[in-house]
Design an enzyme around this catalytic site. Structure first.
Site, short mmCIF file in Angstrom:
data_model
loop_
_atom_site.label_atom_id
_atom_site.label_comp_id
_atom_site.label_asym_id
_atom_site.label_seq_id
_atom_site.Cartn_x
_atom_site.Cartn_y
_atom_site.Cartn_z
N ASP A 37 0.85 -1.19 0.00
CA ASP A 37 0.00 0.00 0.00
C ASP A 37 0.89 1.24 0.00
OD1 ASP A 37 -1.92 1.92 0.26
OD2 ASP A 37 -2.45 1.43 2.33
N HIS A 38 0.92 1.93 -1.14
CA HIS A 38 1.76 3.13 -1.26
C HIS A 38 1.02 4.24 -1.99
CE1 HIS A 38 6.07 2.50 -0.03
NE2 HIS A 38 5.55 1.30 0.19
N GLY A 105 2.59 3.19 9.95
CA GLY A 105 2.66 4.23 8.94
C GLY A 105 4.05 4.79 8.68
N GLU A 106 4.20 5.37 7.49
CA GLU A 106 5.43 6.04 7.08
C GLU A 106 5.06 7.39 6.50
OE1 GLU A 106 6.02 2.83 4.56
OE2 GLU A 106 7.66 1.92 5.69
N ASN A 109 3.89 8.03 2.85
CA ASN A 109 2.50 7.83 2.44
C ASN A 109 1.51 8.67 3.24
OD1 ASN A 109 3.19 5.67 0.59
ND2 ASN A 109 3.59 4.44 2.41
N GLY A 173 9.65 -4.73 16.26
CA GLY A 173 9.99 -4.33 17.62
C GLY A 173 9.36 -5.23 18.66
N VAL A 175 8.32 -4.72 21.83
CA VAL A 175 7.18 -4.20 22.60
C VAL A 175 5.90 -4.25 21.76
CG1 VAL A 175 6.24 -2.16 23.75
CG2 VAL A 175 8.67 -2.73 24.01
N LYS A 252 13.47 4.73 8.00
CA LYS A 252 12.98 5.46 6.83
C LYS A 252 11.58 6.05 7.02
CE LYS A 252 14.21 1.70 4.41
NZ LYS A 252 15.30 1.11 5.18
N ARG A 276 21.02 -8.09 4.70
CA ARG A 276 19.70 -7.46 4.63
C ARG A 276 18.84 -8.04 3.51
NH1 ARG A 276 19.57 -2.65 7.31
NH2 ARG A 276 17.97 -1.80 5.93
#
Length: 326
Positions: A37-38, A105-106, A109, A173, A175, A252, A276
């Site tokens: 989704d972008h 989210g980023e 977007n 992550g 947590v 990022k 990576r």
């Protein structure tokens, strides 16, 4: 047996072309589709960013396996009630096939709504409050919400599936993984060192047990980026040209523009991909890499070959990689 699905990258390909890739992948032995989704691509070279819900409908009409967004953000450009409506509709149209993949989210977007872009802790809190709203709506009852970040007046979902779709959360992550185990049906993550994945799984399972759930019944899902081509040199060119973001060793989520990523890509070197993303012309090397993650406990793996050579890659992996996985 783990399911090996196809990662449809809407940043890179026209949606009609991607639908044909999904069909080809299924015919070659891949099971299911994870759709990116972008609103914008990572770098201008990738060149596309179609609307994921429109694409998933078309792809679902041309395939038979599972399908879901990997992942959508329910917290900024779309109110969580709208995400719930979209997900319920997909589940009603394609029973037992659709799953809802969510992330915090980023900026690439989400900044388009021109609101304050918060730090990561608040973004995660917003996501889990969004999940609370979505879960309420998935009951099919009249519900309302007044929380720290969202308000929703009384509404219900009028088009409902027989069973609500499973909700998966993307995180690397510990947590967030623990909260995901407590409140969701599965976890999505990306390739990482074995010890890091082990820690994430431990916390995910801990959260599930604390919520009275059986961790073995929850899904562990991997999106695995790779670069395969007939030669190692071409595989590296594809990675450097099409997916330089895979070699960026820094967070990022706060970067807003593909053109900023384009400038950052100038500092990416071939050695930055080591550890990576596997870049190799050897199908057996890729089979070993995928098998390593299956052995860690992933029950679904969605593969993304970063090059433009999708049909060639699908054919080679369908014949030389997927049959070797166990």
């Amino acid at each position: 047996m783990a399911q090996i699905g196809y990662a449809a990258m809407l940043e890179q390909f026209h949606p009609r072309e991607l639908v044909s890739f999904c069909e080809k992948a299924e015919a070659s032995g891949f099971s299911g589709v994870m759709a990116a989704d972008h609103v914008q691509p990572w770098v201008p070279q990738q060149g596309q960013a179609s609307f994921v819900w429109s694409f998933m409908t078309a792809a679902a009409e041309h395939t038979r396996g599972d399908i879901g967004p990997g992942v959508t953000c329910p917290s900024f450009r779309s109110h969580p009630a709208i995400i719930a409506q979209a997900a319920a509709t997909m589940s009603a149209m394609y029973p037992g096939r659709f799953w809802l993949g969510l992330g915090s989210g980023e900026a690439l977007n989400e900044h388009i709504v021109a609101g304050y872009w918060p730090e990561v802790a608040e973004r995660i809190n917003r996501m889990f409050e969004s999940i609370e709203i979505i879960r309420k709506l998935f009951t099919g009852k009249d519900v309302k919400h007044r929380g720290e970040y969202y308000k929703m007046e009384t509404m219900r979902l009028w088009t409902m599936p027989e069973q609500p779709p499973p909700v998966f959360v993307a995180t690397a992550g510990p947590v967030t993984a623990e909260k995901t185990g407590r409140f969701c049906d599965g976890i999505i993550t990306v390739g990482a060192p074995e010890e890091k994945i082990g820690t994430v799984f431990e916390r995910f399972e801990k959260g599930a047990r604390e919520a009275g759930k059986d961790p073995s019944k929850l899904h562990k899902i991997l999106q695995l980026h790779l670069s395969w081509a007939p030669t190692d040199e071409e595989a590296m060119r594809n990675a450097m040209g099409e997916w330089p973001n895979g070699g960026m060793k820094f967070p990022k989520a706060d970067i807003r523009s593909p053109y900023d990523f384009e400038q950052m890509a100038k500092i990416v070197r071939p050695e930055d991909f080591k550890g990576r993303m596997l870049i190799s012309s050897d199908p057996d090397a890729h089979a070993r890499e995928i098998q390593k993650f299956i052995d860690l406990g992933f029950d679904r793996v969605y593969l993304h070959n970063v090059g433009r050579n999708q049909l060639e890659w699908i054919d080679v992996f369908g014949k030389q990689v997927l049959p070797k996985l166990h």
